[in-house]
Structures are given as structure tokens and as C-alpha cells.
Design a protein around this motif. Structure first.
Motif, PDB file in Angstrom:
ATOM      1  N   PHE A   1       0.859  -1.181   0.000  1.00  0.00           N
ATOM      2  CA  PHE A   1       0.000   0.000   0.000  1.00  0.00           C
ATOM      3  C   PHE A   1       0.893   1.228   0.000  1.00  0.00           C
ATOM      4  CE2 PHE A   1      -2.814  -3.150   1.958  1.00  0.00           C
ATOM      5  CZ  PHE A   1      -3.994  -2.913   1.260  1.00  0.00           C
ATOM      6  N   VAL A   2       0.705   2.085  -1.000  1.00  0.00           N
ATOM      7  CA  VAL A   2       1.377   3.377  -1.032  1.00  0.00           C
ATOM      8  C   VAL A   2       0.286   4.395  -0.737  1.00  0.00           C
ATOM      9  CG1 VAL A   2       2.669   5.032  -2.416  1.00  0.00           C
ATOM     10  CG2 VAL A   2       3.086   2.569  -2.702  1.00  0.00           C
ATOM     11  N   VAL A   3       0.412   5.042   0.411  1.00  0.00           N
ATOM     12  CA  VAL A   3      -0.637   5.928   0.906  1.00  0.00           C
ATOM     13  C   VAL A   3      -0.136   7.366   0.859  1.00  0.00           C
ATOM     14  CG1 VAL A   3      -2.218   6.391   2.805  1.00  0.00           C
ATOM     15  CG2 VAL A   3      -1.368   4.066   2.446  1.00  0.00           C
ATOM     16  N   ALA A   4      -0.934   8.241   0.253  1.00  0.00           N
ATOM     17  CA  ALA A   4      -0.571   9.659   0.145  1.00  0.00           C
ATOM     18  C   ALA A   4      -1.596  10.506   0.886  1.00  0.00           C
ATOM     19  CB  ALA A   4      -0.521  10.078  -1.324  1.00  0.00           C
ATOM     20  N   ASN A   5      -1.107  11.437   1.678  1.00  0.00           N
ATOM     21  CA  ASN A   5      -1.982  12.407   2.339  1.00  0.00           C
ATOM     22  C   ASN A   5      -2.070  13.619   1.421  1.00  0.00           C
ATOM     23  OD1 ASN A   5      -3.221  14.355   3.880  1.00  0.00           O
ATOM     24  ND2 ASN A   5      -2.016  13.969   5.719  1.00  0.00           N
ATOM     25  N   HIS A   6      -3.209  13.761   0.739  1.00  0.00           N
ATOM     26  CA  HIS A   6      -3.420  14.868  -0.182  1.00  0.00           C
ATOM     27  C   HIS A   6      -4.012  16.079   0.527  1.00  0.00           C
ATOM     28  CE1 HIS A   6      -2.346  12.367  -3.551  1.00  0.00           C
ATOM     29  NE2 HIS A   6      -3.273  11.489  -3.245  1.00  0.00           N
ATOM     30  N   GLY A   7      -4.123  16.012   1.839  1.00  0.00           N
ATOM     31  CA  GLY A   7      -4.754  17.090   2.597  1.00  0.00           C
ATOM     32  C   GLY A   7      -3.770  18.020   3.271  1.00  0.00           C
ATOM     33  N   LYS A   8      -4.346  18.890   4.093  1.00  0.00           N
ATOM     34  CA  LYS A   8      -3.567  19.876   4.837  1.00  0.00           C
ATOM     35  C   LYS A   8      -3.557  19.584   6.328  1.00  0.00           C
ATOM     36  CE  LYS A   8      -4.158  23.388   1.400  1.00  0.00           C
ATOM     37  NZ  LYS A   8      -4.746  24.632   0.977  1.00  0.00           N
ATOM     38  N   VAL A   9      -4.177  18.453   6.717  1.00  0.00           N
ATOM     39  CA  VAL A   9      -4.158  18.016   8.109  1.00  0.00           C
ATOM     40  C   VAL A   9      -3.599  16.600   8.158  1.00  0.00           C
ATOM     41  CG1 VAL A   9      -6.109  19.488   8.767  1.00  0.00           C
ATOM     42  CG2 VAL A   9      -6.531  17.115   8.113  1.00  0.00           C
ATOM     43  N   PHE A  10      -3.185  16.186   9.333  1.00  0.00           N
ATOM     44  CA  PHE A  10      -2.629  14.856   9.536  1.00  0.00           C
ATOM     45  C   PHE A  10      -3.694  13.798   9.250  1.00  0.00           C
ATOM     46  CE2 PHE A  10      -0.444  11.452  11.648  1.00  0.00           C
ATOM     47  CZ  PHE A  10       0.893  11.818  11.612  1.00  0.00           C
ATOM     48  N   HIS A  11      -3.324  12.701   8.594  1.00  0.00           N
ATOM     49  CA  HIS A  11      -4.210  11.563   8.361  1.00  0.00           C
ATOM     50  C   HIS A  11      -3.419  10.278   8.589  1.00  0.00           C
ATOM     51  CE1 HIS A  11      -7.602  13.799   6.836  1.00  0.00           C
ATOM     52  NE2 HIS A  11      -6.860  14.400   5.939  1.00  0.00           N
TER      53      HIS A  11
ATOM     54  N   MET B   1      -1.803   9.627  22.077  1.00  0.00           N
ATOM     55  CA  MET B   1      -1.245   8.287  22.205  1.00  0.00           C
ATOM     56  C   MET B   1      -0.327   7.968  21.025  1.00  0.00           C
ATOM     57  SD  MET B   1      -3.324   4.679  22.285  1.00  0.00           S
ATOM     58  CE  MET B   1      -3.858   4.739  20.585  1.00  0.00           C
ATOM     59  N   GLU B   2       0.847   7.441  21.335  1.00  0.00           N
ATOM     60  CA  GLU B   2       1.745   6.973  20.288  1.00  0.00           C
ATOM     61  C   GLU B   2       1.427   5.513  20.011  1.00  0.00           C
ATOM     62  OE1 GLU B   2       5.897   7.793  20.507  1.00  0.00           O
ATOM     63  OE2 GLU B   2       5.546   9.589  21.704  1.00  0.00           O
ATOM     64  N   HIS B   3       1.261   5.187  18.753  1.00  0.00           N
ATOM     65  CA  HIS B   3       1.023   3.804  18.378  1.00  0.00           C
ATOM     66  C   HIS B   3       1.565   3.586  16.976  1.00  0.00           C
ATOM     67  CE1 HIS B   3      -2.433   5.991  16.859  1.00  0.00           C
ATOM     68  NE2 HIS B   3      -2.696   5.007  16.043  1.00  0.00           N
ATOM     69  N   ASP B   4       2.047   2.402  16.775  1.00  0.00           N
ATOM     70  CA  ASP B   4       2.642   2.083  15.491  1.00  0.00           C
ATOM     71  C   ASP B   4       2.601   0.568  15.326  1.00  0.00           C
ATOM     72  OD1 ASP B   4       3.764   2.958  13.135  1.00  0.00           O
ATOM     73  OD2 ASP B   4       5.806   2.800  13.858  1.00  0.00           O
ATOM     74  N   ALA B   5       2.212   0.120  14.176  1.00  0.00           N
ATOM     75  CA  ALA B   5       2.140  -1.307  13.891  1.00  0.00           C
ATOM     76  C   ALA B   5       2.280  -1.493  12.382  1.00  0.00           C
ATOM     77  CB  ALA B   5       0.813  -1.886  14.387  1.00  0.00           C
ATOM     78  N   PRO B   6       2.596  -2.694  11.932  1.00  0.00           N
ATOM     79  CA  PRO B   6       2.786  -2.943  10.502  1.00  0.00           C
ATOM     80  C   PRO B   6       1.529  -2.749   9.659  1.00  0.00           C
ATOM     81  CG  PRO B   6       3.727  -4.722  11.791  1.00  0.00           C
ATOM     82  CD  PRO B   6       2.946  -3.865  12.731  1.00  0.00           C
ATOM     83  N   TYR B   7       0.371  -2.620  10.280  1.00  0.00           N
ATOM     84  CA  TYR B   7      -0.877  -2.415   9.538  1.00  0.00           C
ATOM     85  C   TYR B   7      -1.356  -0.965   9.646  1.00  0.00           C
ATOM     86  CZ  TYR B   7      -2.409  -3.485  14.282  1.00  0.00           C
ATOM     87  OH  TYR B   7      -2.544  -3.507  15.639  1.00  0.00           O
ATOM     88  N   MET B   8      -0.423  -0.037   9.876  1.00  0.00           N
ATOM     89  CA  MET B   8      -0.741   1.390  10.010  1.00  0.00           C
ATOM     90  C   MET B   8       0.268   2.234   9.241  1.00  0.00           C
ATOM     91  SD  MET B   8      -1.089   1.752  14.110  1.00  0.00           S
ATOM     92  CE  MET B   8      -2.297   0.831  15.031  1.00  0.00           C
ATOM     93  N   VAL B   9      -0.223   3.346   8.698  1.00  0.00           N
ATOM     94  CA  VAL B   9       0.636   4.377   8.113  1.00  0.00           C
ATOM     95  C   VAL B   9       0.124   5.711   8.634  1.00  0.00           C
ATOM     96  CG1 VAL B   9       1.425   5.487   6.000  1.00  0.00           C
ATOM     97  CG2 VAL B   9       1.050   3.037   6.013  1.00  0.00           C
ATOM     98  N   HIS B  10       1.012   6.530   9.189  1.00  0.00           N
ATOM     99  CA  HIS B  10       0.657   7.847   9.730  1.00  0.00           C
ATOM    100  C   HIS B  10       1.322   8.905   8.862  1.00  0.00           C
ATOM    101  CE1 HIS B  10      -0.484   5.394  13.132  1.00  0.00           C
ATOM    102  NE2 HIS B  10       0.749   4.960  13.220  1.00  0.00           N
ATOM    103  N   LEU B  11       0.542   9.895   8.412  1.00  0.00           N
ATOM    104  CA  LEU B  11       1.068  10.815   7.416  1.00  0.00           C
ATOM    105  C   LEU B  11       0.794  12.288   7.717  1.00  0.00           C
ATOM    106  CD1 LEU B  11      -0.117   8.767   4.358  1.00  0.00           C
ATOM    107  CD2 LEU B  11       2.240   9.024   5.137  1.00  0.00           C
ATOM    108  N   PRO B  12       1.848  13.080   7.827  1.00  0.00           N
ATOM    109  CA  PRO B  12       1.674  14.525   7.887  1.00  0.00           C
ATOM    110  C   PRO B  12       1.140  15.025   6.540  1.00  0.00           C
ATOM    111  CG  PRO B  12       3.889  13.885   8.595  1.00  0.00           C
ATOM    112  CD  PRO B  12       3.242  12.678   7.983  1.00  0.00           C
ATOM    113  N   PRO B  13       0.611  16.235   6.505  1.00  0.00           N
ATOM    114  CA  PRO B  13       0.086  16.788   5.251  1.00  0.00           C
ATOM    115  C   PRO B  13       1.111  16.714   4.114  1.00  0.00           C
ATOM    116  CG  PRO B  13      -0.409  18.239   7.088  1.00  0.00           C
ATOM    117  CD  PRO B  13       0.495  17.172   7.618  1.00  0.00           C
TER     118      PRO B  13
END
Length: 166
Positions: free
Chosen positions: A76-86, A109-121
Motif C-alpha cells: 500500500f502506497v498511501v498519500a496524504n493529499h490534505g492539509k491536516v494529519f491523516h 497516544m503513540e502507536h505504530d504497527a505494521p498495519y498502520m501508516v501515519h502521514l503529515p500533510p
């Protein structure tokens, strides 16, 4: 006690958006192997297909409906096309609802797992996941308010029998 106070102050000073890194789970020596009802951490060397997903500030993903075959390993290549965190988190609907409620109570809360992607704008990230079980699964942004606004997508995993898709 002093260290605890510093830790609490650091957490509150960081803000919700800073609680999520831009780490991707597609490769590297720290690849955490996780098994879930909807699959397991994928091996980047065994990717069968790449799916690109965009997250938008109208609280929608594009595409929002995906079909994969049981056993496929997807990058999965995930792009944040917005102006807020997604973010994009894979899971069952029950897991996603539970996690979204937890995020409301603990937005930093900090969380991270192989089934998550966190993206700044404006940023992109990726993850690799293998879908081992047939069924209907989901992906969502679980930041407070985003899930409730409809930032949810579905993944239909079609069963395979002896290499034949049904």
C-alpha cells in the motif's frame, strides 16, 4: 516523580499530530511480524501488487473500495493529499471502532504497527500486508473526528482454492 512530570509535560507538549511518525513498514531490519484476523505482516520481497490510496481533507479515501485475492501480498502506497494529519489503519470493523474510541480518550497516544501508516500533510508512506483470510475488512483514519466523519474504506478478500479465485 520529577521524571514522570517531565514525561507528562513532553506528551502534552508534543500535540496529537506529533504522536505519529512517518515510519513505513514496507522494509528494513525492524520489520515486526504481526498476525491478525485480516492477515499478517507482508514480506516486501513477495509483493504481488501495489495499491495506491489517497487520503483527503473531505474525510474520504480514493479509492475507498478494494478487492484482493486471499494470499496476496499488497504494498500500500498511501498519500496524504490534505492539509491536516491523516492515517490509514487496517482492521476489522470492530477493531477499528474500538481503536477510534481509544483515540478519542487518548489523542496524543503513540502507536505504530505494521498495519498502520501515519502521514503529515502532503506526505506519502507505505506498508506491506498479506491477506491470509477471505472476508470483508476495512481501513480507516482513526484520528479523533476523522473516522466519525466517514474516513473509512473497505477491502474484500476473495477466497482462493488451489490457485483459482472464486
Amino acid at each position: 516523580m520529577y521524571r514522570f512530570a517531565l514525561l507528562i509535560a513532553a506528551i502534552f507538549a508534543s500535540g496529537g499530530a506529533l504522536a505519529h511518525g512517518t515510519q513505513t513498514h514496507a522494509e528494513g531490519p525492524n520489520l515486526e511480524m504481526v498476525e491478525k484476523a485480516f492477515g499478517r505482516t507482508g514480506d516486501p520481497k513477495k509483493v504481488t501488487r501495489t495499491i495506491r490510496i489517497g487520503g483527503h481533507d473531505d474525510m474520504r479515501y480514493s479509492p475507498s473500495k478494494i478487492t484482493v485475492r486471499q494470499g496476496e501480498t499488497i504494498r500500500f502506497v498511501v498519500a496524504n493529499h490534505g492539509k491536516v494529519f491523516h492515517e490509514l489503519v487496517l482492521g476489522t470493523m470492530e477493531e477499528l471502532k474500538e481503536h477510534a474510541e481509544w483515540m478519542k480518550k487518548h489523542p496524543t497516544m503513540e502507536h505504530d504497527a505494521p498495519y498502520m501508516v501515519h502521514l503529515p500533510p502532503g506526505k506519502k508512506g507505505q506498508m506491506v500486508w498479506q491477506f491470509t483470510e477471505p472476508g470483508e475488512f476495512y481501513f480507516a483514519c482513526l484520528l479523533p473526528g476523522h473516522f466519525e466523519a466517514g474516513m473509512i474504506g473497505s477491502i474484500k478478500v476473495v477466497p482462493t482454492t488451489r490457485g483459482v479465485v472464486r
